[in-house]
Write a protein that holds these residues in place. Sequence first.
Motif, PDB file in Angstrom:
ATOM      1  N   SER A  10      45.914 -53.533  -9.038  1.00  0.00           N
ATOM      2  CA  SER A  10      44.534 -53.166  -8.693  1.00  0.00           C
ATOM      3  C   SER A  10      43.547 -54.175  -9.289  1.00  0.00           C
ATOM      4  CB  SER A  10      44.214 -51.772  -9.234  1.00  0.00           C
ATOM      5  OG  SER A  10      42.844 -51.481  -9.035  1.00  0.00           O
ATOM      6  N   ALA A  44      49.272 -51.023 -11.134  1.00  0.00           N
ATOM      7  CA  ALA A  44      47.807 -51.041 -10.987  1.00  0.00           C
ATOM      8  C   ALA A  44      47.113 -51.749 -12.146  1.00  0.00           C
ATOM      9  CB  ALA A  44      47.288 -49.612 -10.849  1.00  0.00           C
ATOM     10  N   ALA A  56      44.125 -50.943  -4.330  1.00  0.00           N
ATOM     11  CA  ALA A  56      45.554 -50.783  -4.607  1.00  0.00           C
ATOM     12  C   ALA A  56      46.130 -49.534  -3.940  1.00  0.00           C
ATOM     13  CB  ALA A  56      45.802 -50.733  -6.107  1.00  0.00           C
ATOM     14  N   GLY A  64      42.763 -55.196  -4.394  1.00  0.00           N
ATOM     15  CA  GLY A  64      44.115 -55.124  -4.921  1.00  0.00           C
ATOM     16  C   GLY A  64      44.922 -56.308  -4.426  1.00  0.00           C
ATOM     17  N   ASP A  93      54.171 -49.586  -8.667  1.00  0.00           N
ATOM     18  CA  ASP A  93      52.749 -49.376  -8.922  1.00  0.00           C
ATOM     19  C   ASP A  93      52.437 -50.071 -10.247  1.00  0.00           C
ATOM     20  OD1 ASP A  93      50.216 -48.541  -9.634  1.00  0.00           O
ATOM     21  OD2 ASP A  93      50.462 -46.516  -8.842  1.00  0.00           O
TER      22      ASP A  93
END
Length: 404
Positions: free
Chosen positions: A197, A173, A60, A210, A171
């Motif tokens: 991720s 993740a 990621a 990712g 983001d």
Amino acid sequence: MKVPLIQPNPSRLSQLGAELARIEDSGVFSNYGPVNTRFERDLTDTLFGGVGGCLTVCNATIGLMLALRHAVDAAAGRPARAEATRRRYVLMPSFTFAATAHAAIWNGLTPLLCDIDPDTWLPCREAEDALLAQYAGQVAAIVPYATFGNCLDMDRYDRISQEQGIAIVVDAASSLGSLDVLGRGFGTGSRHSVVFSMHATKTFAVAEGGVIYNADPDALAAMRAMGNFGFTEPRVARLPGLNSKLGEVTALQALAKLAEFPAVVEHRIVLADQYLRSLPGWTFQKMVGQRHAHQFMPMLLPASYPGTRAAFLDELRHHGIGAAMYFSPHLAEQPYFRDTCVLGDLRVTERVASRIVALPMSDALTCEHVTLICELLRELAPLAPPAWVAADVLSSVAALSAGD
Ligand SMILES: Cc1ncc(COP(=O)(O)O)c(C=O)c1O
């Protein structure tokens, strides 16, 4: 009792012998091969209702770097290039992992760190708005973090992007498997890249890996080329490039995880619920959305605990319970970022980060474990009774001593 914070549980390659042999026989080990293609399609169908598309990346962090470069270039456009050079900041929360800031810095941009909401621990709207006003015309992108699998208001970021010509990359993740307020996979329909991720420690546990989700097929095609050295035709680079491809063996692990994934998420929801019910009055993250793919169980150390947080973690360790302090230190407290980033007012971040404790969560954890952990926590940090109970007790005592 021995309960680690996280127990990575990728699908077992040892049970995928036939599929591994097929990869070997095919002679295709990478370069967006057939297993990877199938994973991208199945993931889009399963977690995003078949809307938009997914592009795998080798992790990621690289995914954020790639998506940010693409988004900033696209937002700048050719006519706006001169102005684009003034846009050197990337607005993001300080309460996130190092990767978010590194992605900006590797793109030659400067993280501008904002505060978080005291309840959801998502980036604070007012803090973002204040910094956008203070640095008007100088912000190239916003990279909001969907904190601990929580869901962001994507419409708000889309509005900011439209109004101010700012690139957005999310983001996300630890959000693969979380459902937004409408019950869709978080990010569904977004034409701003959403980066997830698949690290072994994540709920969607693979190894390194990712995914970039985007509902705009042209954006996805451009990033696919950028992730393959910028080649738009064999060995001809027309775009900025790096190598972000996922190998076929890892794609196979990811495909196997996808099949197990509904049960993984359901199990963790039951565990999270057990934590909440067993620790009434303790402060947990306020979750936005219909479902969350909990990676671990973050909470704030109660003020009633008589010692330091380090002592609390030591006590837990002494009883065999793994715990951690994500994200403490937060970005602005880390030397490299203190030297390279610009800081907003981070009062809430300071408060939350100084008391944050991540409690265990894993596929192997049971409700019985959670009950035992919570019993210990209540013993270590008994909460003061609520004010109205205290007032009732005081007035009963007063009544008794008055001889009523
Ligand atoms: C908020 C956040 N962003 C980015 C990443 C980077 O993910 P990866 O390990 O796949 O590079 C992580 C990893 O834990 C993370 O927590």
